[in-house]
Design a protein around this motif. Structure first.
Motif, PDB file in Angstrom:
ATOM      1  N   LYS A   8       0.791  -1.118  -0.143  1.00  0.00           N
ATOM      2  CA  LYS A   8      -0.078   0.085   0.029  1.00  0.00           C
ATOM      3  C   LYS A   8       0.840   1.218   0.114  1.00  0.00           C
ATOM      4  CE  LYS A   8      -3.907   2.096   2.373  1.00  0.00           C
ATOM      5  NZ  LYS A   8      -4.865   2.331   3.837  1.00  0.00           N
ATOM      6  N   ASP A   9       1.933   1.256   0.827  1.00  0.00           N
ATOM      7  CA  ASP A   9       2.746   2.623   0.779  1.00  0.00           C
ATOM      8  C   ASP A   9       3.509   2.582  -0.253  1.00  0.00           C
ATOM      9  OD1 ASP A   9       2.690   2.502   4.705  1.00  0.00           O
ATOM     10  OD2 ASP A   9       1.209   3.297   2.882  1.00  0.00           O
ATOM     11  N   GLU A  10       3.879   1.557  -0.776  1.00  0.00           N
ATOM     12  CA  GLU A  10       4.806   1.763  -2.189  1.00  0.00           C
ATOM     13  C   GLU A  10       4.089   1.737  -3.497  1.00  0.00           C
ATOM     14  OE1 GLU A  10       7.833  -1.527   0.323  1.00  0.00           O
ATOM     15  OE2 GLU A  10       7.071  -1.809  -1.830  1.00  0.00           O
ATOM     16  N   ASN A  11       3.138   1.255  -3.929  1.00  0.00           N
ATOM     17  CA  ASN A  11       2.608   1.048  -5.176  1.00  0.00           C
ATOM     18  C   ASN A  11       1.044   1.232  -4.876  1.00  0.00           C
ATOM     19  OD1 ASN A  11       4.620   0.866  -7.065  1.00  0.00           O
ATOM     20  ND2 ASN A  11       5.156  -1.134  -5.730  1.00  0.00           N
ATOM     21  N   PHE A  12       0.625   2.449  -4.339  1.00  0.00           N
ATOM     22  CA  PHE A  12      -0.771   2.596  -4.105  1.00  0.00           C
ATOM     23  C   PHE A  12      -2.089   2.129  -5.131  1.00  0.00           C
ATOM     24  CE2 PHE A  12      -4.257   3.755  -1.204  1.00  0.00           C
ATOM     25  CZ  PHE A  12      -5.238   4.290  -1.825  1.00  0.00           C
ATOM     26  N   GLY A  13      -1.717   2.657  -6.372  1.00  0.00           N
ATOM     27  CA  GLY A  13      -2.606   2.547  -7.450  1.00  0.00           C
ATOM     28  C   GLY A  13      -3.017   0.803  -7.553  1.00  0.00           C
ATOM     29  N   GLU A  14      -1.675   0.214  -7.794  1.00  0.00           N
ATOM     30  CA  GLU A  14      -1.383  -1.226  -8.092  1.00  0.00           C
ATOM     31  C   GLU A  14      -2.089  -1.866  -6.856  1.00  0.00           C
ATOM     32  OE1 GLU A  14       0.919   0.721  -8.288  1.00  0.00           O
ATOM     33  OE2 GLU A  14       1.572   0.610 -10.333  1.00  0.00           O
ATOM     34  N   TRP A  15      -1.954  -1.265  -5.617  1.00  0.00           N
ATOM     35  CA  TRP A  15      -2.195  -2.070  -4.526  1.00  0.00           C
ATOM     36  C   TRP A  15      -3.701  -2.090  -4.351  1.00  0.00           C
ATOM     37  CZ3 TRP A  15      -5.413   0.160  -0.885  1.00  0.00           C
ATOM     38  CH2 TRP A  15      -5.635  -0.588   0.570  1.00  0.00           C
ATOM     39  N   TYR A  16      -4.113  -0.911  -4.724  1.00  0.00           N
ATOM     40  CA  TYR A  16      -5.873  -0.893  -4.537  1.00  0.00           C
ATOM     41  C   TYR A  16      -6.439  -1.699  -5.559  1.00  0.00           C
ATOM     42  CZ  TYR A  16     -10.317   1.216  -4.837  1.00  0.00           C
ATOM     43  OH  TYR A  16     -11.766   1.386  -4.841  1.00  0.00           O
ATOM     44  N   GLY A 271      -7.617  -0.354   4.238  1.00  0.00           N
ATOM     45  CA  GLY A 271      -6.994  -1.778   3.699  1.00  0.00           C
ATOM     46  C   GLY A 271      -5.654  -1.455   4.068  1.00  0.00           C
ATOM     47  N   ASP A 272      -4.957  -2.829   4.114  1.00  0.00           N
ATOM     48  CA  ASP A 272      -3.577  -2.792   4.384  1.00  0.00           C
ATOM     49  C   ASP A 272      -2.835  -3.920   3.558  1.00  0.00           C
ATOM     50  OD1 ASP A 272      -3.820  -4.932   7.491  1.00  0.00           O
ATOM     51  OD2 ASP A 272      -4.098  -5.223   5.480  1.00  0.00           O
ATOM     52  N   ASP A 273      -1.630  -4.214   4.111  1.00  0.00           N
ATOM     53  CA  ASP A 273      -0.946  -5.033   2.886  1.00  0.00           C
ATOM     54  C   ASP A 273      -1.347  -6.686   2.987  1.00  0.00           C
ATOM     55  OD1 ASP A 273       2.068  -3.196   3.315  1.00  0.00           O
ATOM     56  OD2 ASP A 273       0.579  -3.056   1.799  1.00  0.00           O
ATOM     57  N   LYS A 274      -2.364  -6.913   3.881  1.00  0.00           N
ATOM     58  CA  LYS A 274      -2.747  -8.247   3.931  1.00  0.00           C
ATOM     59  C   LYS A 274      -4.224  -8.167   3.092  1.00  0.00           C
ATOM     60  CE  LYS A 274      -2.410  -9.141   8.502  1.00  0.00           C
ATOM     61  NZ  LYS A 274      -2.394  -9.909  10.000  1.00  0.00           N
ATOM     62  N   GLY A 275      -4.673  -7.054   2.747  1.00  0.00           N
ATOM     63  CA  GLY A 275      -5.775  -6.998   2.140  1.00  0.00           C
ATOM     64  C   GLY A 275      -6.895  -6.154   2.669  1.00  0.00           C
ATOM     65  N   LEU A 276      -8.294  -6.273   2.474  1.00  0.00           N
ATOM     66  CA  LEU A 276      -9.308  -5.453   3.035  1.00  0.00           C
ATOM     67  C   LEU A 276      -9.331  -5.540   4.400  1.00  0.00           C
ATOM     68  CD1 LEU A 276     -12.255  -6.681   0.689  1.00  0.00           C
ATOM     69  CD2 LEU A 276     -10.919  -4.629   0.215  1.00  0.00           C
ATOM     70  N   VAL A 277      -9.834  -4.454   5.060  1.00  0.00           N
ATOM     71  CA  VAL A 277     -10.068  -4.330   6.533  1.00  0.00           C
ATOM     72  C   VAL A 277     -11.619  -3.721   6.506  1.00  0.00           C
ATOM     73  CG1 VAL A 277      -9.466  -3.390   8.973  1.00  0.00           C
ATOM     74  CG2 VAL A 277      -7.576  -4.073   7.156  1.00  0.00           C
ATOM     75  N   LEU A 278     -12.552  -4.567   6.823  1.00  0.00           N
ATOM     76  CA  LEU A 278     -13.932  -4.021   6.697  1.00  0.00           C
ATOM     77  C   LEU A 278     -14.097  -3.540   8.072  1.00  0.00           C
ATOM     78  CD1 LEU A 278     -15.603  -6.801   4.680  1.00  0.00           C
ATOM     79  CD2 LEU A 278     -14.637  -4.813   3.920  1.00  0.00           C
TER      80      LEU A 278
END
Ligand SMILES: O=C1CCCN[C@@H]1CCCn1cnc2cc(F)c(Cl)cc2c1=O
Ligand SMILES: [Mg+2]
Length: 482
Positions: A8-16, A271-278
């Motif tokens: 998320k903090d490195e490639n936000f667009g691709e992460w999203y 969201g974080d690097d493990k995925g969605l956080v609902l």
């Protein structure tokens, strides 16, 4: 395999893009800018809709449904303010092999569809107030970078259109509902504000908004909007009524909307690097129960304990499920449900069984706690409330850390470079806003006003506008935006 390839903090667009797909919210579609909204996201839309629809019914607002198609003559009626929008109107030009006599537009919004009938239905003051809403889709053939939920060529929304006999303020009650959707359901902090003359809906008197902010990109995003239209549209569409004194009068109108963009904002914020956080209040599965069988240990006993736990939680109104698939390991299941952002996981293994307890694991901070099955329901309810609250508090802290108060142009430029949400004293002149846009143009996009907060900090005597040096009239949030 499992796990995201982007951080998320490195490639936000691709992460999203990856997280909405791996979290099974979105499936990409073969038409650019169009996305499939899968059940995991649709249930969030339905939860918000259930709340909002019940609230507007309390306000005696009625749902209706107007056609998707707009005849060109009536669309041109608003020619003054839609000329900027013309490129994004989608048109139907054929049916089968034959061309349509006259092309038909697909609604990008429904003023031109609805207001001719408001004019027909509103004859006397007893026909007012007329307060209608519709839940539908709209199409805007956008060309700038399409993003699931955030900017798509078709999206779902509700659009409310109200007409009154007397001058009605922009609907503060509706703006408060939008704040509640963001802050109480999606756990996303927003700022209530007024749009500038340059940023408002050109057809109206003024526009109010709830503005969110995405720390990772340093961009503001309009979360929902409510317009005070004045009598502009009743003049244009002749929505005229005979008032109580027998005189001809024009109706006063508001319109307001929120869209499926809300879901994208929630994903981006939590969201974080493990995925969605609902957030628990919008999670269709709040608790996932995973059996952890161990060699020859009492597998049936573990399964029965899991089934009983799900039943107990469901009876208490908690959305719980069990992942009983025997073709996946517990570890695989942990990653899968973390990717989908399920707020709480319950593990039951031989030791838990023996101690008549369960192990609960929070998705937001990974905290593990052993809960006795005797007090399970109340402890799980407490945990879910705690998760909801802490998601909001954490998001508010991250957002507040992005807010920078500035007094001078140099401070403004520095804060913009640091991707901040900038609170600055402003002379409230449109030319100055245009000038700020021109002076901050760049490949990241120019700075613009996001909103002028309804809660205005005081302006000490002699405070000058950060951009023009003229006497400041109001505080405004500035920044880049979606
Ligand atoms: O935001 C709301 C609340 C709900 C009802 N509508 C208003 C204004 C919508 C502005 N807007 C926004 N986008 C538009 C795109 C278009 F292609 C055309 Cl023709 C018009 C518009 C347009 O008027
Ligand atoms: Mg637009």
């Amino acid at each position: 395999g499992l796990g995201l390839s982007y951080k998320k903090d490195e490639n936000f667009g691709e992460w999203y893009s990856e997280v909405v797909v791996n979290g099974e919210m979105i499936e990409y579609y073969d038409i650019s800018g169009c996305y499939i909204i899968r059940p995991w996201a649709m249930s969030i839309w339905e939860t918000m809709q259930k709340f909002f629809d019940a609230e507007i019914k309390k306000m005696k607002i009625q749902n209706c449904y107007f056609p998707l198609f707009v005849s060109p003559t009536v669309l041109q009626k608003e020619k003054d303010h839609i000329e900027g929008f013309a490129p994004e109107v989608a048109w139907v030009t054929k049916s089968g092999e034959s061309d349509l006599e006259v092309p038909i537009a697909i609604r990008p919004t429904s003023e031109t569809v609805m207001y001719p009938y408001y004019s027909k239905w509103i004859r006397g003051h007893r026909d007012l107030p007329l307060k209608l809403n519709q839940w539908c889709n709209v199409v805007r053939w956008e060309f700038s970078n399409p993003t699931p939920f955030i900017r798509s060529r078709e999206f779902l929304w509700q659009e409310g259109h109200t007409a009154f006999a007397t001058k009605s303020e922009a609907d503060d009650e509706i703006l408060e509902l939008y704040r509640r959707i963001y802050e109480e359901f999606l756990a996303v902090p927003v700022i209530k504000g007024k749009k500038s003359e340059l940023e408002k809906f050109a057809g109206g008197l003024y526009t109010t908004t709830v503005e969110a902010f995405i720390p990772n990109t340093g961009r503001g995003i309009q979360g929902a909007t409510s317009h005070c239209l004045g009598q502009n549209f009743s003049k244009m569409f002749e929505i005229i009524f005979e008032n109580e004194k027998g005189e001809k009068a024009m109706a006063w109108q508001n319109s307001w909307a929120y869209t499926t963009r809300t879901i994208g904002v929630m994903v981006m914020v939590h969201g974080d690097d493990k995925g969605l956080v609902l957030p628990p209040r919008v999670a269709s599965v709040q608790v996932i129960v995973v059996p952890v069988p161990y060699k020859d240990a009492d597998t049936q006993g573990i399964f029965d304990a899991c089934t009983a736990t799900v039943e107990t939680l469901c009876e208490a109104g908690i959305c719980a499920n069990m992942d009983s698939r025997d073709n996946y390991s517990p570890g695989w299941k942990y990653s899968h449900w973390e990717m989908k952002g399920v707020p709480l996981r319950i593990e039951i293994g031989p030791k838990d069984l023996a101690k008549n307890q369960v192990r609960a694991v929070r998705r937001d901070n990974g905290a593990k706690v052993d809960l006795p099955r005797s007090s399970l329901v109340e402890r799980i309810k407490e945990l879910l409330d705690e998760i909801q609250e802490s998601l909001f508090v954490a998001a508010k802290q991250r957002r507040d850390a992005c807010i920078q108060i500035v007094k001078t142009w140099d401070e403004f430029v520095e804060a913009l470079g640091q991707r901040k949400m900038i609170l600055a004293p402003w002379c409230d002149e449109e030319e100055v806003e245009k000038d700020v846009k021109a002076r901050t143009k760049g490949e990241m996009g120019a700075a613009k006003t996001l909103c002028s907060p309804l809660e205005q900090p005081e302006i000490p005597e002699g405070t000058l506008c950060f951009a023009s040096g003229k006497p400041a009239k109001r505080w405004s949030y500035w920044g880049r935006s979606y």
